[in-house]
Design a protein around this motif. Sequence first.
Motif, PDB file in Angstrom:
ATOM      1  N   GLY A   4       3.375   9.972  12.085  1.00 43.68           N
ATOM      2  CA  GLY A   4       4.287   9.272  12.975  1.00 43.68           C
ATOM      3  C   GLY A   4       5.599   9.000  12.258  1.00 43.68           C
ATOM      4  O   GLY A   4       5.887   9.561  11.199  1.00 43.68           O
ATOM      5  N   LEU A  40      -2.353  19.187   6.952  1.00 42.59           N
ATOM      6  CA  LEU A  40      -1.991  18.126   7.902  1.00 42.59           C
ATOM      7  C   LEU A  40      -1.406  18.739   9.177  1.00 42.59           C
ATOM      8  O   LEU A  40      -1.713  18.316  10.286  1.00 42.59           O
ATOM      9  CB  LEU A  40      -0.951  17.189   7.283  1.00 42.59           C
ATOM     10  N   LEU A  95       0.227  10.369  20.075  1.00 42.87           N
ATOM     11  CA  LEU A  95       0.786   9.058  19.732  1.00 42.87           C
ATOM     12  C   LEU A  95       1.137   8.339  21.035  1.00 42.87           C
ATOM     13  O   LEU A  95       1.780   8.930  21.904  1.00 42.87           O
ATOM     14  CB  LEU A  95       2.029   9.196  18.847  1.00 42.87           C
ATOM     15  N   ILE A 148       0.836  -1.205   0.000  1.00 45.65           N
ATOM     16  CA  ILE A 148       0.000   0.000   0.000  1.00 45.65           C
ATOM     17  C   ILE A 148       0.871   1.255   0.000  1.00 45.65           C
ATOM     18  O   ILE A 148       0.433   2.335  -0.387  1.00 45.65           O
ATOM     19  CB  ILE A 148      -0.948  -0.016   1.224  1.00 45.65           C
ATOM     20  N   SER A 172     -10.116   9.990   8.331  1.00 43.58           N
ATOM     21  CA  SER A 172      -8.990  10.932   8.401  1.00 43.58           C
ATOM     22  C   SER A 172      -8.745  11.583   7.041  1.00 43.58           C
ATOM     23  O   SER A 172      -8.450  12.772   6.938  1.00 43.58           O
ATOM     24  CB  SER A 172      -7.734  10.178   8.847  1.00 43.58           C
ATOM     25  N   LEU A 175     -11.004   3.317   0.175  1.00 46.59           N
ATOM     26  CA  LEU A 175     -10.355   2.406   1.130  1.00 46.59           C
ATOM     27  C   LEU A 175     -10.800   0.962   0.895  1.00 46.59           C
ATOM     28  O   LEU A 175      -9.983   0.041   0.903  1.00 46.59           O
ATOM     29  CB  LEU A 175     -10.663   2.823   2.576  1.00 46.59           C
ATOM     30  N   TRP A 225      -8.477  -2.411  11.889  1.00 46.37           N
ATOM     31  CA  TRP A 225      -7.570  -1.260  12.080  1.00 46.37           C
ATOM     32  C   TRP A 225      -7.614  -0.342  10.867  1.00 46.37           C
ATOM     33  O   TRP A 225      -7.736   0.861  10.995  1.00 46.37           O
ATOM     34  CB  TRP A 225      -6.133  -1.772  12.263  1.00 46.37           C
ATOM     35  N   TYR A 226      -7.506  -0.948   9.697  1.00 46.21           N
ATOM     36  CA  TYR A 226      -7.497  -0.125   8.483  1.00 46.21           C
ATOM     37  C   TYR A 226      -8.825   0.599   8.310  1.00 46.21           C
ATOM     38  O   TYR A 226      -8.876   1.738   7.868  1.00 46.21           O
ATOM     39  CB  TYR A 226      -7.205  -0.993   7.245  1.00 46.21           C
ATOM     40  N   GLY A 248      -0.669   4.339   5.469  1.00 47.17           N
ATOM     41  CA  GLY A 248      -1.515   4.957   4.441  1.00 47.17           C
ATOM     42  C   GLY A 248      -1.030   6.338   3.995  1.00 47.17           C
ATOM     43  O   GLY A 248      -1.705   6.995   3.189  1.00 47.17           O
ATOM     44  N   VAL A 267      -9.043  15.596   6.018  1.00 54.36           N
ATOM     45  CA  VAL A 267      -7.990  16.405   5.391  1.00 54.36           C
ATOM     46  C   VAL A 267      -8.514  17.047   4.096  1.00 54.36           C
ATOM     47  O   VAL A 267      -8.301  18.238   3.853  1.00 54.36           O
ATOM     48  CB  VAL A 267      -6.728  15.552   5.106  1.00 54.36           C
TER      49      VAL A 267
HETATM   50  C1  HEM Z   1      -4.900  12.074   6.836  1.00 57.42           C
HETATM   51  C2  HEM Z   1      -4.929  10.815   6.989  1.00 57.42           C
HETATM   52  C3  HEM Z   1      -4.154  10.017   7.991  1.00 57.42           C
HETATM   53  C4  HEM Z   1      -3.431  10.437   9.071  1.00 57.42           C
HETATM   54  C5  HEM Z   1      -3.186  11.875   9.554  1.00 57.42           C
HETATM   55  C6  HEM Z   1      -2.900   9.254   9.707  1.00 57.42           C
HETATM   56  C7  HEM Z   1      -2.078   9.274  10.812  1.00 57.42           C
HETATM   57  C8  HEM Z   1      -1.646   8.138  11.454  1.00 57.42           C
HETATM   58  C9  HEM Z   1      -0.839   8.155  12.641  1.00 57.42           C
HETATM   59  C10 HEM Z   1      -0.317   9.399  13.341  1.00 57.42           C
HETATM   60  C11 HEM Z   1      -0.642   6.862  13.000  1.00 57.42           C
HETATM   61  C12 HEM Z   1       0.015   6.373  14.257  1.00 57.42           C
HETATM   62  C13 HEM Z   1       1.464   6.157  14.141  1.00 57.42           C
HETATM   63  C14 HEM Z   1       2.050   5.813  15.475  1.00 57.42           C
HETATM   64  O1  HEM Z   1       1.385   5.437  16.446  1.00 57.42           O
HETATM   65  O2  HEM Z   1       3.245   5.945  15.546  1.00 57.42           O
HETATM   66  C15 HEM Z   1      -1.332   6.024  12.048  1.00 57.42           C
HETATM   67  C16 HEM Z   1      -1.371   4.652  12.095  1.00 57.42           C
HETATM   68  C17 HEM Z   1      -2.047   3.876  11.192  1.00 57.42           C
HETATM   69  N1  HEM Z   1      -2.695   4.310  10.053  1.00 57.42           N
HETATM   70 FE1  HEM Z   1      -2.919   6.221   9.466  1.00 57.42          FE
HETATM   71  N2  HEM Z   1      -3.320   8.151   9.011  1.00 57.42           N
HETATM   72  C18 HEM Z   1      -4.072   8.580   7.943  1.00 57.42           C
HETATM   73  C19 HEM Z   1      -4.632   7.783   6.968  1.00 57.42           C
HETATM   74  C20 HEM Z   1      -4.536   6.420   6.899  1.00 57.42           C
HETATM   75  C21 HEM Z   1      -4.969   5.605   5.796  1.00 57.42           C
HETATM   76  C22 HEM Z   1      -5.536   6.126   4.478  1.00 57.42           C
HETATM   77  C23 HEM Z   1      -4.754   4.315   6.153  1.00 57.42           C
HETATM   78  C24 HEM Z   1      -5.020   3.055   5.383  1.00 57.42           C
HETATM   79  C25 HEM Z   1      -5.149   2.932   4.129  1.00 57.42           C
HETATM   80  C26 HEM Z   1      -4.186   4.313   7.483  1.00 57.42           C
HETATM   81  C27 HEM Z   1      -3.862   3.187   8.197  1.00 57.42           C
HETATM   82  C28 HEM Z   1      -3.200   3.206   9.399  1.00 57.42           C
HETATM   83  C29 HEM Z   1      -2.861   2.008  10.150  1.00 57.42           C
HETATM   84  C30 HEM Z   1      -3.223   0.564   9.770  1.00 57.42           C
HETATM   85  C31 HEM Z   1      -2.132   2.417  11.270  1.00 57.42           C
HETATM   86  C32 HEM Z   1      -1.532   1.529  12.368  1.00 57.42           C
HETATM   87  C33 HEM Z   1      -0.097   1.241  12.004  1.00 57.42           C
HETATM   88  C34 HEM Z   1       0.620   0.343  12.982  1.00 57.42           C
HETATM   89  O3  HEM Z   1       0.365   0.387  14.166  1.00 57.42           O
HETATM   90  O4  HEM Z   1       1.456  -0.408  12.533  1.00 57.42           O
HETATM   91  N3  HEM Z   1      -4.064   5.608   7.894  1.00 57.42           N
HETATM   92  N4  HEM Z   1      -1.924   6.831  11.106  1.00 57.42           N
END
Ligand code: HEM
Length: 505
Positions: A457, A389, A398, A148, A305, A193, A297-298, A465, A309
Amino acid sequence: MEFDSVFLYTALAVGVLTICTVLKRVNGWFYSIKFSSKEYRVPPGDMGWPFIGNMLFFFRSFKLGGDLGTFISYFVTRFGAGGMYKSFMFGKPSVIITTPEIVRKVLMDDDNFDLGFPQYLRDLLGQEPTGGTTIKEDKLIRRLTAPIKNHISLSSYFDCIKKIAKSSFEKWADMGEPIELFAEMRRPAFDVLMQVLIGGDQVAPHLLDMVFKQNSYRFSGLHSLPINFPGFAYNKALKARKEIVKVYEEIINERKAMIANTKGEPRTNLLDTMLDTQDDGEGTKLRDGNIVKTLLWYTFGGYESVARVATKAIMHLERNPEFYQKAKALTLAHIPLISIIFAFIFAFRCLVYEEQEDIIKRRSSPNDGLNFDEISQMKYLSKVINETLRMGSTETVLFREANTTVNVNGYSVPKGWKFLTLLGKFHMDPNVYVKPKEFNPSRWDDLDKPASFLPFGIGPKMCPGANLVRLEVSVFLHYYILYYRIEQLSPKSEMETCVARIKKI
Ligand code: HEM
């Protein structure tokens, strides 16, 4: 008699004050005694009140500034600029970290830190399979979902994103009725998604509708008190999660048959990729429960989010009318002298619209539509996204949790303590972003990826993503900037509750 009552009230006031002072310190004393052994050296700070710690102050600070500025400056002013402060947050002894160097160190260290979401959030986000997730399974999931992030996979989703973005704007404009922009924007972001995650076009529409509906209860639960009792939003959110699990289990069972019959064929969505490699041949087997957990989770992180944005970027552009309204007038006016004056005054403001126009002009045929390579030419639009953002993630926290005694920056922090990074501290830092509350994409002309800009992060748990978000939002904004405008019904409303009519221009 009068003297008696004065004495009584004074004694009462002194009594209450003494109790409050003692209560306010009792948590600090408790943890100082508990972790008094030489093995530990926790940073300075304030453990707040018993049970609730500093949470009231934390929420109040949100209400006041929305960027937790007051909360953080209390610790920095009182305990120095060391960058680590003990506190009691989300029901656990915690360390608030406030310098980019320390934050990076903690977020990059996957061996000594686990994700530290509070349990009530963890229950909403996912559902651990029986026996939990082993480190090997976790690594396999990360490997299988990694596509992805890469350019080639993203390009394969491009046509779908384009189709969804175009048809959404057309639908909203045709309606002629005002819409709640953010609420509406969630559906196309969800559809994108679903395509990426489970191959949405292969799934019965009623199942997708069900996931979308139930997931909105999950989001409501996130913003409510974690009271798991019938009638409360959190309870409804947990039930919604169970409904989503049932749908995903049904889809997985259907898809397994298809996967078995098409062995060796390329997989275009994350679910098929995971099902195809449930056994990696090296001793790691991915159980269905882990796949469901990943999908949950996804589904939580992957569209709301994005919609936020995209909506906020549109609103920022609209609320800075000189930004591109004048830019449009300018490009249409074709009066050289005026153009020069305006171009001088509104140089950065013109960029966002002109950039999109230039992209169209460079096409060999006017009938050619937006193509994938053009996204990388949208340099100014990417600054608009950065700025959105930056301003939009000021409330993001976080979480990490030490899974052993950890040595950070000269301190030795006990196992089980949480480490909290408050992005507002970084993204609103006036030393990095001059006038941080102003929306100014041009500030990114001179900022070369500041170490403290972490909307997604950093490290092994960084948002997978991130690239998809940039692609998706760029496509949405491309169509919006060139072909649509919004007419807001109440121009001063909050961005997320804005009601507006979408007009084709
Ligand atoms: C503006 C949109 C988004 C923002 C600001 C954002 C921000 C974040 C942040 C800050 C984290 C946490 C990182 C950490 O704890 O260190 C995170 C984790 C995650 N995000 Fe996003 N995200 C966005 C969109 C997306 C999209 C589009 C997807 C999927 C297609 C996604 C899937 C995930 C997943 C699965 C995690 C967990 C990762 C892990 O723990 O390994 N996010 N996101």
